[in-house]
Write a protein that holds these residues in place. Sequence first.
Motif, PDB file in Angstrom:
ATOM      1  N   THR A   6       0.643  -1.033  -0.233  1.00 41.87           N
ATOM      2  CA  THR A   6       0.163   0.037  -0.309  1.00 41.87           C
ATOM      3  C   THR A   6       0.771   1.389  -0.401  1.00 41.87           C
ATOM      4  O   THR A   6       2.092   1.386   0.496  1.00 41.87           O
ATOM      5  CB  THR A   6      -1.452   0.648   1.300  1.00 41.87           C
ATOM      6  N   HIS A   7       0.188   2.264  -0.446  1.00 46.60           N
ATOM      7  CA  HIS A   7       0.745   3.842  -0.166  1.00 46.60           C
ATOM      8  C   HIS A   7       1.618   3.784   0.868  1.00 46.60           C
ATOM      9  O   HIS A   7       2.825   4.867   1.235  1.00 46.60           O
ATOM     10  CB  HIS A   7      -0.048   4.493  -0.183  1.00 46.60           C
ATOM     11  N   VAL A 151       6.698   8.961  -3.272  1.00 44.05           N
ATOM     12  CA  VAL A 151       6.422   9.975  -2.197  1.00 44.05           C
ATOM     13  C   VAL A 151       5.422  11.095  -3.627  1.00 44.05           C
ATOM     14  O   VAL A 151       4.673  12.474  -2.729  1.00 44.05           O
ATOM     15  CB  VAL A 151       7.670  11.196  -2.127  1.00 44.05           C
ATOM     16  N   LEU A 152       5.079  11.119  -4.224  1.00 41.40           N
ATOM     17  CA  LEU A 152       4.525  11.949  -5.548  1.00 41.40           C
ATOM     18  C   LEU A 152       3.029  11.513  -5.631  1.00 41.40           C
ATOM     19  O   LEU A 152       2.310  12.009  -4.787  1.00 41.40           O
ATOM     20  CB  LEU A 152       5.301  11.560  -6.403  1.00 41.40           C
ATOM     21  N   ARG A 153       2.858   9.652  -5.544  1.00 45.19           N
ATOM     22  CA  ARG A 153       1.579   8.699  -6.041  1.00 45.19           C
ATOM     23  C   ARG A 153       1.310   8.626  -3.432  1.00 45.19           C
ATOM     24  O   ARG A 153      -0.054   9.350  -4.600  1.00 45.19           O
ATOM     25  CB  ARG A 153       2.379   7.515  -6.437  1.00 45.19           C
ATOM     26  N   PRO A 158       3.530  17.586  -2.139  1.00 44.17           N
ATOM     27  CA  PRO A 158       2.277  18.350  -3.046  1.00 44.17           C
ATOM     28  C   PRO A 158       2.409  18.690  -4.940  1.00 44.17           C
ATOM     29  O   PRO A 158       3.569  18.494  -4.810  1.00 44.17           O
ATOM     30  CB  PRO A 158       2.233  20.264  -2.283  1.00 44.17           C
ATOM     31  N   ALA A 159       1.871  18.186  -4.863  1.00 44.35           N
ATOM     32  CA  ALA A 159       1.687  17.541  -6.624  1.00 44.35           C
ATOM     33  C   ALA A 159      -0.144  17.266  -7.113  1.00 44.35           C
ATOM     34  O   ALA A 159      -0.844  16.864  -5.729  1.00 44.35           O
ATOM     35  CB  ALA A 159       1.735  16.033  -6.565  1.00 44.35           C
ATOM     36  N   GLY A 166       0.060   9.982 -12.374  1.00 45.21           N
ATOM     37  CA  GLY A 166       0.446   9.060 -13.359  1.00 45.21           C
ATOM     38  C   GLY A 166       1.565   8.541 -12.195  1.00 45.21           C
ATOM     39  O   GLY A 166       2.936   7.874 -13.023  1.00 45.21           O
ATOM     40  N   ALA A 167       2.762   8.901 -11.398  1.00 49.71           N
ATOM     41  CA  ALA A 167       3.294   7.981 -10.938  1.00 49.71           C
ATOM     42  C   ALA A 167       3.417   7.168 -10.407  1.00 49.71           C
ATOM     43  O   ALA A 167       3.978   5.867 -10.292  1.00 49.71           O
ATOM     44  CB  ALA A 167       4.054   9.592  -9.334  1.00 49.71           C
TER      45      ALA A 167
END
Length: 200
Positions: A6-7, A151-153, A158-159, A166-167
Motif C-alpha cells: 500500500t502507499h 512520495v508523489l503518488r 504537494p502535487a 502518473g507517479a
Amino acid sequence: MPSPQTHTRPTVMAVWLIIAGVVGWWAAFWLLMERLHLLADPNAIASCDFSPLVQCTANLESWQGRVFGFPNPILGLAGWVAPIVVGFAILAGARFARWFWWLFELGVTLAFVFVIWLISQSIFVLGTLCPWCMVTWVVTIPTFYVVTLHVLRAGLLPAPAGLRKGAETLMGWVPLLAVVSYAVIAVVAQLRLDVLGRVF
C-alpha cells in the motif's frame, strides 16, 4: 504473512531499499578498502584495475574521488545505511511523518545528482569506468526513481491529482526506467570512450 503493498506500507519498495542499501554499502566498503590499500602502498595495483579503461585507481586518486576532502566511499558507507534502516522499518510496520519523507527524498535526490555528476566526470574527464562505482550507479538510479515516485503518488509532496496518478502508473515501470537509464549511460560511454573497441 507479508504486509500488503500500500502507499502507507510499500513493502516492495521497502525490500528494494534494503537490497539497494546492502549492495551500495558493499560497493562503498570495497572502494574504501582499495583506497586505503593504495594509500598504504602507492605502487600497489588495485584489484579492480583491469585495464586503462576499466579501473578504480584513476577515480580514487582524482580530486573527483574526494570532493569533500575525504574519499567519496565514506559518504557511501554512511549514506547507504539510511535506505536499509528505512526499508526494515517499513517492513516492521513503521509509519513516517511527512517531514521525514521530505528529508529522505532530499537525501536520495542529492545522491542521484552526485552520481550523475560522477558519471559525467568518469566518462568525459577521467576517461575510465570504475567497476565498484558502476555498482553504485546501478542501485542509486532506481532508488531515486522509486522514492520520488512514492512520495508523489502518496501525496507526501504537494502535487496535482494527475501527477500523483502518473507517479502511481510509473512506479510499475521503474525497472524499465532503470534499464533505459543504464542504456543511455552505456551509449554515451561508447560514443565517448569506444568501450567495445577497447575491450574487444
